[in-house]
Write a protein that holds these residues in place. Sequence first.
Motif, short mmCIF file in Angstrom:
data_model
loop_
_atom_site.label_atom_id
_atom_site.label_comp_id
_atom_site.label_asym_id
_atom_site.label_seq_id
_atom_site.Cartn_x
_atom_site.Cartn_y
_atom_site.Cartn_z
N ALA A 153 1.13 -8.47 -3.26
CA ALA A 153 1.94 -7.81 -4.29
C ALA A 153 2.31 -8.77 -5.41
N GLU A 154 2.62 -10.00 -5.05
CA GLU A 154 2.99 -11.00 -6.07
C GLU A 154 1.84 -11.32 -7.01
N LEU A 155 0.63 -11.00 -6.59
CA LEU A 155 -0.55 -11.20 -7.43
C LEU A 155 -0.87 -9.95 -8.25
N LEU A 156 -0.81 -8.78 -7.59
CA LEU A 156 -1.20 -7.53 -8.24
C LEU A 156 -0.18 -7.05 -9.27
N ILE A 157 1.09 -7.12 -8.93
CA ILE A 157 2.12 -6.52 -9.79
C ILE A 157 2.16 -7.15 -11.19
N PRO A 158 2.11 -8.49 -11.33
CA PRO A 158 2.09 -9.06 -12.68
C PRO A 158 0.88 -8.64 -13.51
N ALA A 159 -0.23 -8.26 -12.85
CA ALA A 159 -1.45 -7.88 -13.56
C ALA A 159 -1.52 -6.39 -13.86
N SER A 160 -0.59 -5.62 -13.35
CA SER A 160 -0.66 -4.16 -13.45
C SER A 160 -0.36 -3.68 -14.86
N GLU A 161 -1.04 -2.60 -15.24
CA GLU A 161 -0.77 -1.97 -16.54
C GLU A 161 -0.25 -0.54 -16.37
N LEU A 162 -0.77 0.16 -15.38
CA LEU A 162 -0.28 1.49 -15.02
C LEU A 162 -0.02 1.48 -13.53
N SER A 163 1.12 2.02 -13.11
CA SER A 163 1.43 2.08 -11.68
C SER A 163 1.85 3.49 -11.33
N GLN A 164 1.37 3.95 -10.16
CA GLN A 164 1.56 5.35 -9.78
C GLN A 164 2.65 5.49 -8.72
N HIS A 165 3.67 6.28 -9.06
CA HIS A 165 4.80 6.57 -8.17
C HIS A 165 4.96 8.09 -8.17
N ILE A 166 4.11 8.74 -7.39
CA ILE A 166 3.78 10.15 -7.58
C ILE A 166 4.13 11.00 -6.36
N SER A 167 5.16 10.58 -5.63
CA SER A 167 5.59 11.33 -4.45
C SER A 167 6.06 12.73 -4.82
N CYS A 184 4.87 -3.12 -16.55
CA CYS A 184 3.90 -2.09 -16.19
C CYS A 184 4.47 -0.72 -16.55
N VAL A 185 3.65 0.13 -17.12
CA VAL A 185 4.07 1.49 -17.45
C VAL A 185 3.86 2.37 -16.23
N LEU A 186 4.83 3.23 -15.93
CA LEU A 186 4.78 4.06 -14.73
C LEU A 186 4.33 5.47 -15.05
N ILE A 187 3.56 6.05 -14.12
CA ILE A 187 3.30 7.48 -14.12
C ILE A 187 3.93 8.01 -12.84
N GLY A 188 4.72 9.09 -12.95
CA GLY A 188 5.40 9.53 -11.75
C GLY A 188 6.10 10.86 -11.91
N THR A 189 6.65 11.31 -10.80
CA THR A 189 7.47 12.52 -10.74
C THR A 189 8.94 12.14 -10.89
N LEU A 190 9.78 13.14 -11.05
CA LEU A 190 11.22 12.90 -11.09
C LEU A 190 11.72 12.80 -9.65
N ASP A 191 11.45 11.67 -9.05
CA ASP A 191 11.78 11.46 -7.64
C ASP A 191 12.36 10.06 -7.46
#
Length: 817
Positions: free
Chosen positions: A636-650, A669-676
């Motif tokens: 996670a410490e490697l992936l998260i700094p490199a992320s541009e879009l992250s999905q939080h879609i529960s 990182c810009v998030l795509i997600g639901t209101l959750d």
Amino acid sequence: MEFLQGRALLNAVGNLELTGAYAEALRKLGHTLESVACQEPDAALGNGGLGRLASCFLDSLATLNYPAWGYGLRYKYGLFKQRVTKYGQEELAEDWLELGNPWEIVRNDVSYPVKFYGKVASGSDGKKHWFGGEDIMAVAYDVPIPGYKTKTTINLRLWSAKAPSEDFDLYAFNAGDHTKAYEALANAEKICYILYPGDDSMEGKTLRLKQQYTLCSASLQDIIARFERRSGSNINWEEFPEKVAVQMNDTHPTLCIPELMRILIDLKGLSWKEAWNITQRTVAYTNHTVLPEALEKWSLELMQKLLPRHVEIIEMIDEELIHIIVSEYGREDSDLLEKKLKDMRILENVDLPATFADLTVKPKQISATVASEELETSEEVIHLDDTKDETKSKVVQKKEKQVAEPPPKPPKPPKMVRMANLCVIGGHAVNGVAEIHSKIVKDEVFNAFYQLWPEKFQNKTNGVTPRRWICFCNPDLSEIITHWTGTEDWVLDTKKLAELRKFAENDDLQTQWRAAKRSNKMKVVSFLKEKTGYSVSPDAMFDIQVKRIHEYKRQLLNILGIVYRYKMMKAMSAEERKAKYIPRVCIFGGKAFATYVQAKRIVKFITDVGAKVNHDPEIGDLLKVIFVPDYNVSVAELLIPASELSQHISTAGMEASGTSNMKFAMNGCVLIGTLDGANVEIRQEVGEDNFFLFGAKAHEIAGLRKERADGKFVPDPRFEEVKEFVRSGVFGPYNYDELMGSLEGNEGFGRADYFLVGKDFPSYLECQAKVDEAYRDQRRWTKMSIMNTAGSYEFSSDRTIDEYARDIWNIEPVALP
């Protein structure tokens, strides 16, 4: 039960402000700090967000100088090490302790007895005595947790289970029965082998309950021993809640409540009233989920067998609760009283105590129809005596027809102990972990308790430590933040991150910001090649969903969206593809629980899609699908700094908070997600224009499920196309009927699309099209990225811990001179 610590070296030298000096010393020895740090395995003491949150809390507690400790179990083999093959996920035992753990200090001088099974009897002194059964020893291992820029170092105390030496059966060993000789030792040691052992079997359930009780009993004995030691000869138990606060992180430590009662009453000689008052003032409960399977229930029969004294105490607490309910709601409205008892009692499907046996017995009401029928039958019987035998025979036959065979009795539901209810009753505070979650806790999960005790309920939105999750894991971004805010103080006071907002459109900042992101992406390119063999382009958008694999987190929605994208690409010319779609690297990571079949099917599906797409020469770098094996904190410490879009879609209303969403936002990182969960608050802070929102709202979910059950749901044609495409065999020979079937039908276990993937699918596709459009404009995208970091300041675990300390624990910082 868990602390997902990650590697300790970089965090320790960073918090001690020794990173530069340590790196220089290693350089002189011919090594780099990074290469040395990579040799450390992640501590296998946790799994998902719950364990990582606990570790963030420890970091904040130490940094803010609060006098606090963490307690957990020292798992030898962790949850499991994940290996991903063409067959899907395989589980292997973790080996993190094979070379020892330099960060722990074994405390053989600190150990406590823990008992299972046995019997309970009243002694001549009037006290209850728990005797016989199986005894183990819990031995302490201490892990120091240093704070940032402070002398404070707090302790994480982990328990390892062992059997006393005298339990080794020397006679059996010398007789050649080595298995029997070692049996007691093996039974003790296996308590701390595995985090969350499979509990489909009775043995698995027993082991889990043993784990929970070992944690609670050893920790409370330790806390009480230190209280007594500091009190000297003048122990005042009334002061215990003023000196000690016990926070139960979800329902796993619920046994703290009856165990504290047992110690105070049986061992310390307090009365029930005194012990109950002290327990309620000491203990508080954090609810981390609304999922039914996580609101633990234990078999009363199992608990009676394993912890007989605790069941007696729980029965008395349950009876005390019944008194409160009857006192509050009276006996007049029997329907209301029955509902309250059903919702609130700790003991489920258990008869009321003898003193309340008449509570829900309703007066027998005879309907007019039944009365008329009874009257007719009565008249016939009277007439029967004056008739001839022939008529008598007919009347008897008529009456016999009226007496139907009694229906078979349904099986009795199992008697259960509802741990979440016990937490609410036994604690002085109950909190959710995001605003929307706390509202659901009050309005739905524990509404009956909220109506009775509204003052108990609070919200404490989760947070993550900015030290590990920006400062140490993303040094390039940290330097930029320090330069543009003019201070390093943001590491301790994240409100200063908001200063970045006024520079969000500055050309120089944007250039530096993009350069830092690309540098981090290059590291991930190398990592993915090493771990998976796949080559990806750093010019593509890095689209990441990394979290525990679960149907409600909807990795299935993500991969079906990717399948639709791939299907559409294949129907286009090369020029059309490039014009419509931006290049994407879609990265997944996370573990499916070993016995969670559907989650493991999802892992298999993702890897099958990746194997097809990544080798398609027509698609090339326009789309890649990667599943990263054995996802953990270091990854996670490697992936998260490199992320541009992250999905939080529960599915809306099902994620309590989430904390990875906070880590991604902090790193731009810009998030795509639901209101959750915490998505709601993150979107408020970063701005609606800087968050990609889709999907049904939490208050709509029940209605949508009913619509499905009534057969009124009409799926989007694109959704039907995708399922047909998957079933066509394009992704290999594996039979995905069970996985696709879970999205079909209107009812039935494992059917009817309970998590509303089909309902949200069209909204998700439309939102992803907006993502493509925004990413083409890199200036706009970079501004969105900066605004996410600037708006993440509220989601520091320092803020969360300050709120717990002020509102629940009533403690102040204690800074060392």
